[in-house]
Design an enzyme around this catalytic site. Sequence first.
Site, short mmCIF file in Angstrom:
data_model
loop_
_atom_site.label_atom_id
_atom_site.label_comp_id
_atom_site.label_asym_id
_atom_site.label_seq_id
_atom_site.Cartn_x
_atom_site.Cartn_y
_atom_site.Cartn_z
N GLY A 62 0.82 -1.20 0.00
CA GLY A 62 0.00 0.00 0.00
C GLY A 62 0.86 1.26 0.00
N SER A 63 0.35 2.30 -0.65
CA SER A 63 1.05 3.59 -0.64
C SER A 63 0.77 4.30 0.68
CB SER A 63 0.60 4.43 -1.82
OG SER A 63 0.98 3.81 -3.04
N HIS A 226 -0.25 1.49 9.60
CA HIS A 226 -1.52 1.94 9.05
C HIS A 226 -2.36 2.65 10.12
CE1 HIS A 226 -0.33 -1.84 6.96
NE2 HIS A 226 -0.42 -1.03 5.94
N ASP A 410 -10.64 -2.03 8.76
CA ASP A 410 -10.37 -0.69 8.25
C ASP A 410 -11.60 -0.01 7.66
OD1 ASP A 410 -10.58 -2.31 6.07
OD2 ASP A 410 -8.52 -2.02 5.37
N CYS A 413 -15.02 -2.94 4.02
CA CYS A 413 -15.47 -4.23 3.51
C CYS A 413 -16.68 -4.08 2.60
CB CYS A 413 -15.78 -5.19 4.67
SG CYS A 413 -16.42 -6.80 4.14
N THR A 455 -7.63 -7.34 0.69
CA THR A 455 -7.68 -8.77 0.94
C THR A 455 -8.92 -9.43 0.36
OG1 THR A 455 -6.43 -8.41 2.98
CG2 THR A 455 -7.58 -10.51 2.77
N GLY A 499 -4.05 -18.11 2.27
CA GLY A 499 -4.31 -17.17 3.34
C GLY A 499 -4.01 -17.73 4.71
N ASP A 570 -17.98 -11.26 12.08
CA ASP A 570 -16.99 -10.98 11.06
C ASP A 570 -17.69 -10.52 9.79
OD1 ASP A 570 -14.19 -11.19 9.92
OD2 ASP A 570 -15.31 -12.48 8.55
N GLY A 572 -16.68 -10.22 6.71
CA GLY A 572 -16.43 -11.07 5.55
C GLY A 572 -17.28 -12.32 5.57
#
Length: 594
Positions: A62-63, A226, A410, A413, A455, A499, A570, A572
Amino acid sequence: MAPPAKKFINNPNDVVTEFIEGLVETYPGLQYLDGLPEVKVVLRADVSAADYDKVAVISGGGSGHEPAQAGYVGEGMLTAAICGDVFASPPVDSILAGIRAVTGPMGCLLVVTNYTGDRLNFGLAAELAKTEGFKVETVIVGDDCALPPPRGIAGRRGLAGTVLVHKVAGAAAAAGLSLAEVAAEAKHASEMVGTMGVALTVCSLPGQATSDRLGPEKMELGLGVHGEPGAAVVDIQPVDVVVSHVLQQILSPETNYVPITRGNSVVLMVNGLGGTPLMELMIAAGKAIPKLQLEFGLAVDRVYTGSFMSSLDMAGFSISIMKADQSILERLDAPTKAPSWPAGTDGNRPPAKIPVPLPPFLQNKKEESLGRPQELSQQGRILEAAIKAAATVVISLKDSLNEWDGKVGDGDCGSTMCRGAKAILEDMKNYYPLNDAAETVNEIGSSIRRVMGGTSGIIYSLLCKAAYAELKANAQSEVTPKNWSDALKSSISAVSKYGGASAGYRTMLDALIPASKVLEEKLSVGEDPVSAFVLSAEAATAGAESTIQMQAQAGRSSYVSAEILASIPDPGAMAAAAWYSAAARAVKEQSQGL
């Protein structure tokens, strides 16, 4: 609501692209691939894959950590750097483009910081590159010493010590060593270094408000680059006390994160996180050196002080300590033209950009590409209805998923999943060969890879690629329910392999694994396939909801306290259960209408 932090930028979405354009204009030894804004790759202007006779060393992520990683592209360090969006892993296609652009017959080494998204994206890119005939090795760097030995599979975070690994690997490659030898030196260097960061403020992302998590009188020990929460929030302390604590944490014999003992030689790096004046960094370095010498009995052979891997505008610094044998010192001292090591340039200015290299036989593939059939078969109509229902429910859950993810991750999602779902619905209108289930699954993966970052995107790409391979290997005129069950099982295996997660790790697999087991069991005893699908969807929902009781062992949630996780499922897993259940309902409705 707090206003966005003040920045010298234009559109927040363009900051990485415009950074790259400014970088290559500043340093004529650098170029970028002409694929902006989708493909963000900085590479050496003097290297071409067609005639490069040394091992290519590639890194990225990541930048927002500038000068890492693009500032370390140059002879003697990195051959190319792959830039993701701010704090987001670069997509697989960009990594592949970088590999193709600079990798010759000697192969390439990928140096990857230990974050789940980076591991997965670089891992899939490595596997795809190998199928194209490239020789690829990977070294993962996890040098964080702030947190106790991690739960589950997440491992130690990759921090500023990665830059020292870049230098060792780049010098080894410049010396003409083989891929295996360069990888071995990089891996050895990664095992010799430990890092810990401290900060007075949390970084502010472009276009977003600055977090006031710490307040005016507090500082944080061991937070991530981050802005992730660290080991502890404490009252602001004098730099002497802070440096002593950091050194003790890195060199603690109890954790044994680095194999450094009294009498060893070491390298010290004091790294600014973006908002710390050089004066304060020099003060920290000046305090660290005598402590290392007198209190720990170490010989400090090299000192590097400055901003090497930042966190946007975070006011803080990290300290890295690397055990230094003669070989490592020679690699660190070797000449380099990487502008941020720093080093000079020769003044020649080649074109600022070059075309993105195409994968082999791309033109033939385009000519043979499949599109939407003029008339759908019964299987095609059912598949279309299932895809449409699954994508639609994901779009409807965007805000809920973001809200959950904002508390355990973050916060993106829902937005990420929504982008993928919208791309699937749009592409299905023209491009999906719906009468061919295997190829349709493959095209879904292509849609996801194009628009979904981080991810989630790479995980779903892996799911689709594994399902496609399973369906293609058992190609028939019509895909059977057992074929679909086997494809789901293969997808889960692929995600678990790359993963590292499995059942109980608080991930999307906690929805898909129960679904797969129920589907397989019901089909094996002769249950009606549609009923088996619906029952497996109920298992997926139950599995997703059960994550509220689980301690995260993978991804960024593994750094979040159990108290916070205990009130939130979660995201995800909930997303996976939602689209899976929507697809099952759609299949049932279509079947009843036949």
